[in-house]
Design an enzyme around this catalytic site. Sequence first.
Site, PDB file in Angstrom:
ATOM      1  CB  CYS A 161      44.281  56.857  10.458  1.00  0.00           C
ATOM      2  SG  CYS A 161      43.380  56.286   9.217  1.00  0.00           S
ATOM      3  CG  ASP A 183      57.202  35.922   4.950  1.00  0.00           C
ATOM      4  OD1 ASP A 183      57.941  34.467   5.943  1.00  0.00           O
ATOM      5  OD2 ASP A 183      56.654  35.237   4.490  1.00  0.00           O
ATOM      6  CB  CYS A 230      43.341  53.098  11.563  1.00  0.00           C
ATOM      7  SG  CYS A 230      43.531  54.746  12.683  1.00  0.00           S
ATOM      8  CE1 TYR A 274      55.571  43.738  16.113  1.00  0.00           C
ATOM      9  CE2 TYR A 274      55.318  42.605  14.146  1.00  0.00           C
ATOM     10  CZ  TYR A 274      55.047  42.895  15.061  1.00  0.00           C
ATOM     11  OH  TYR A 274      54.445  41.841  16.010  1.00  0.00           O
ATOM     12  CB  SER A 308      57.227  25.330  16.449  1.00  0.00           C
ATOM     13  OG  SER A 308      56.678  26.113  17.047  1.00  0.00           O
ATOM     14  CB  CYS A 339      40.052  58.475  11.580  1.00  0.00           C
ATOM     15  SG  CYS A 339      41.349  57.271  12.767  1.00  0.00           S
ATOM     16  CG  HIS A 386      49.422  34.390  13.303  1.00  0.00           C
ATOM     17  ND1 HIS A 386      50.266  34.414  13.334  1.00  0.00           N
ATOM     18  CD2 HIS A 386      48.094  34.123  13.796  1.00  0.00           C
ATOM     19  CE1 HIS A 386      49.983  33.140  14.318  1.00  0.00           C
ATOM     20  NE2 HIS A 386      48.444  32.939  14.300  1.00  0.00           N
TER      21      HIS A 386
END
Length: 235
Positions: free
Chosen positions: A139, A98, A120, A60, A180, A142, A112
Site C-alpha cells: 500500500c 469498467d 488497502c 481482476y 439481469s 501504510c 460496485h
Amino acid sequence: MSQPTRPLQKIVILTGAGLSAESGLGTFRDADGLWAQHRIEDVATPEGFARNLQLVHDFYNARRAQSAEAPPNPAHKALARLQQDFPGEVILVTQNVDGLHEKAGSQAIHMHGELARALCAQCDARWDAPMVMTPDTPCPNCGTPATRPDVVWFGEIPYHMDIILDHLQTCDLFAAIGTSGQVYPAAGFVEEARLAGAQTIELNLDATDVSRAFDAHRIGKASQIVPDWVDTLLG
Ligand code: BV8
C-alpha cells in the site's frame, strides 16, 4: 391506473454488464459469461480472496487489462450525449467496474467500484491501480502488502447508496439498461423509483427477472436501442 406523467426533469439510469457486452467485455450470467468460467464464491467474495489471493488478483488483472483496451460502444456514447444535451439532470449509476462510461465522456456513480482503482484492506487508502496487482503489492500509504481491487464483492456494502437512493426518490424517469436484475440492492432500484412516482423503462436484449416491474421495455442490442431511445428523449 398508471401515474400521470410528470414533466421530465430528472432521469436516473442504471447500467449493467450488458451495456459493455458489445465492447467485448464479458457479462456475468450469459452463457459464455465471466461466472461461467469462475465460481462467484471463488473470485468475487472476501472469503474467496482470503482463500486464494493470487487467483483473485489474476481474475481482476485480466479484466483490468481487457477493460483498458476496450472501446466504448454506441450505447455508451449515446448516454454521454444524453448527459450533455438533456435540458434536465441525467444521473448515471453503474454496476460495471469498467471505465467505458468515462471513456465515452460520461460521469458515472460506480456502486460496485472500479477495476482502475486499488484499495488497502489495512488502512482503507485508495489509489489508481497498477495494471497488474499481486499479493505482495505494498500500500503506498501504510506500506502493508494488503492491497486488493477496489470493487464491491458479494456480501460487501455497495458504494454511494445514500446518494443513489436520494436520486431514485427524486427522479421522473428510471431506466435499467443491460442488467439481469439478479443482484441486489441494484435490482430493487426500479421499485424505489416507482414508489416515488417515476416512470420506468427497461432496455435489454431479453426479458429479465424484474421486467414486470417496469412500465415500458425496449428489446434489442444496446448499441442499437440505446441511441434510438436517447434520440426520442432529446426529441
Ligand atoms: C449487499 C463487482 C448489503 C465485482 C458485483 C438473496 C436474495 C437477495 C439478495 C441476496 C441474497 N443473498 C445475498 C444477497 C445479496 C447479494 C445478491 O444480490 N446476491 C445475488 C446473487 C442473489 N448482494 C450483495 O452481496 C451486495 N451487497 O447486498 O450488501 C446491503 C444492501 C443494501 C444496502 C447496504 C448493504 C453486493 C453485490 C455486488 C457484487 N459485486 N460486481 C465484479 O464486477 O467483479 S456484482 C456483478 O453482478 C457486477 O457488478 C454486475 O454488474 C452485477 C449484476 O450483473 P449484470 O450487470 O446484471 O450482468 P448479468 O451478466 O447478470 O446480466 C447481463 C444482462 O445484459 C442480461 O440481462 C442480458 O440479457 C443483457 N445483455 C447482454 N448483452 C446485451 C444485453 N443487453 C443489451 N445489449 C446487449 N448487447
